[in-house]
Design a protein around this motif. Structure first.
Motif, PDB file in Angstrom:
ATOM      1  N   GLU A  23       0.805  -1.212  -0.210  1.00 56.64           N
ATOM      2  CA  GLU A  23       0.006  -0.098   0.017  1.00 56.64           C
ATOM      3  C   GLU A  23       0.969   1.422   0.174  1.00 56.64           C
ATOM      4  N   LEU A  24       0.754   2.007  -0.848  1.00 58.45           N
ATOM      5  CA  LEU A  24       1.415   3.094  -1.300  1.00 58.45           C
ATOM      6  C   LEU A  24       0.517   4.323  -1.563  1.00 58.45           C
ATOM      7  N   ALA A  35      -7.383   1.545  -5.089  1.00 54.39           N
ATOM      8  CA  ALA A  35      -8.151   0.205  -4.979  1.00 54.39           C
ATOM      9  C   ALA A  35      -8.324  -0.181  -3.598  1.00 54.39           C
ATOM     10  N   GLU A  36      -9.576  -1.153  -3.377  1.00 55.06           N
ATOM     11  CA  GLU A  36      -9.848  -1.572  -1.982  1.00 55.06           C
ATOM     12  C   GLU A  36      -8.876  -2.648  -1.910  1.00 55.06           C
ATOM     13  N   SER A  37      -8.496  -2.472  -0.488  1.00 56.70           N
ATOM     14  CA  SER A  37      -7.567  -3.416   0.040  1.00 56.70           C
ATOM     15  C   SER A  37      -8.048  -4.925  -0.319  1.00 56.70           C
ATOM     16  N   GLY A  38      -7.105  -5.549  -0.602  1.00 55.08           N
ATOM     17  CA  GLY A  38      -7.425  -7.024  -1.090  1.00 55.08           C
ATOM     18  C   GLY A  38      -7.856  -7.368  -2.554  1.00 55.08           C
ATOM     19  N   LYS A  39      -8.207  -6.086  -3.215  1.00 55.42           N
ATOM     20  CA  LYS A  39      -8.771  -6.133  -4.660  1.00 55.42           C
ATOM     21  C   LYS A  39      -7.623  -5.865  -5.386  1.00 55.42           C
ATOM     22  N   LEU A  40      -6.753  -7.210  -5.772  1.00 58.83           N
ATOM     23  CA  LEU A  40      -5.358  -6.832  -6.395  1.00 58.83           C
ATOM     24  C   LEU A  40      -5.466  -7.327  -7.754  1.00 58.83           C
ATOM     25  N   ASP A  41      -6.407  -7.966  -8.289  1.00 59.37           N
ATOM     26  CA  ASP A  41      -6.485  -8.284 -10.006  1.00 59.37           C
ATOM     27  C   ASP A  41      -6.107  -6.910 -10.763  1.00 59.37           C
ATOM     28  N   LEU A 101       6.496  -9.831  -6.498  1.00 66.30           N
ATOM     29  CA  LEU A 101       5.112  -9.882  -6.555  1.00 66.30           C
ATOM     30  C   LEU A 101       4.976  -9.585  -8.042  1.00 66.30           C
ATOM     31  N   GLU A 102       3.781 -10.500  -8.474  1.00 66.18           N
ATOM     32  CA  GLU A 102       3.259 -10.169  -9.839  1.00 66.18           C
ATOM     33  C   GLU A 102       2.092  -9.169  -9.803  1.00 66.18           C
ATOM     34  N   LYS A 103       1.438  -8.995  -8.858  1.00 65.16           N
ATOM     35  CA  LYS A 103       0.517  -8.112  -8.643  1.00 65.16           C
ATOM     36  C   LYS A 103       0.456  -7.620  -7.012  1.00 65.16           C
ATOM     37  N   GLY A 104      -0.205  -6.586  -6.853  1.00 60.75           N
ATOM     38  CA  GLY A 104      -0.564  -6.117  -5.364  1.00 60.75           C
ATOM     39  C   GLY A 104       0.104  -4.907  -4.900  1.00 60.75           C
ATOM     40  N   ALA A 105       0.428  -4.157  -5.814  1.00 57.44           N
ATOM     41  CA  ALA A 105       0.706  -2.568  -5.430  1.00 57.44           C
ATOM     42  C   ALA A 105      -0.509  -1.776  -5.638  1.00 57.44           C
TER      43      ALA A 105
END
Length: 189
Positions: free
Chosen positions: A72-73, A88-94, A110-114
């Motif tokens: 989370e940045l 984005a909402e926390s946990g909604k990483l697609d 990490l392939e996703k998640g920022a």
């Protein structure tokens, strides 16, 4: 209804698998400071976040561990390291970009998640009823002071063990000129 504002600095949530890679097999997060939401804490563990342009060194890991790692940045942090982090909402990483995390025992790509976390307010069911809102509603908040501001698109999150608290990132807090002990007024339309 007025609620406390928590200012959220850049931080990382880790899965157990990624925690093991970064800090060694069987690693556990150790509590540095309890946070307002029950069971949530700032840990003693720090990682570096590596983006295409720069590295943010010594970023705090928050606990407890989660099913999936996320970073989370504030948007300023994301731009600094060269990542286009969506709000984005926390946990909604697609569909979110990835970054590299570096710990004392290894690295994780990490392939996703920022993300830049969507501003939100935590409420218990009783507090939500008092405010006239329900889980997943979108409301506005008003912050008073020298740089008074109203923020729209604030997500309501309701859970039995939540304590009334609004989370803003450092960019949002700086825009409003607020610091610790700030409160906001919930605006329900």
């Amino acid at each position: 209804m007025k609620v406390q504002v928590g200012i959220s600095n850049k931080h990382v949530h880790l899965s157990q698998k990624d925690l093991d890679t970064l800090f060694g097999p069987g690693a556990e997060l150790t509590v540095k400071k309890e946070l307002v939401q029950p069971g949530q804490f700032a840990s003693d563990q720090l990682v570096d976040i590596v983006g295409p342009k720069k590295t943010l060194a010594g970023v705090r890991v928050l606990g407890p561990v989660r099913p999936e790692s996320q970073v989370e940045l504030a948007l300023t942090d994301a731009r600094t390291i060269g990542v286009k982090a969506p709000v984005a909402e926390s946990g909604k990483l697609d569909g979110t970009p990835g970054v590299k995390l570096v710990g004392p025992c290894g690295e994780v790509e990490l392939e996703k998640g920022a993300i830049a976390a969507l501003r939100h307010v935590h409420l218990s069911p009783a507090e939500a009823a008092e405010a006239g809102v329900k889980d997943k509603d979108m409301i506005s908040i008003r912050l008073e002071g020298e740089r008074a501001v109203t923020f729209d698109q604030v997500l309501v999150r309701v859970k039995d063990n939540f304590v009334a608290e609004c989370h803003l990132d450092t960019d949002e807090a700086n825009a409003a000129g607020i610091g610790p002990n700030a409160e906001c007024e919930l605006i329900v339309k």
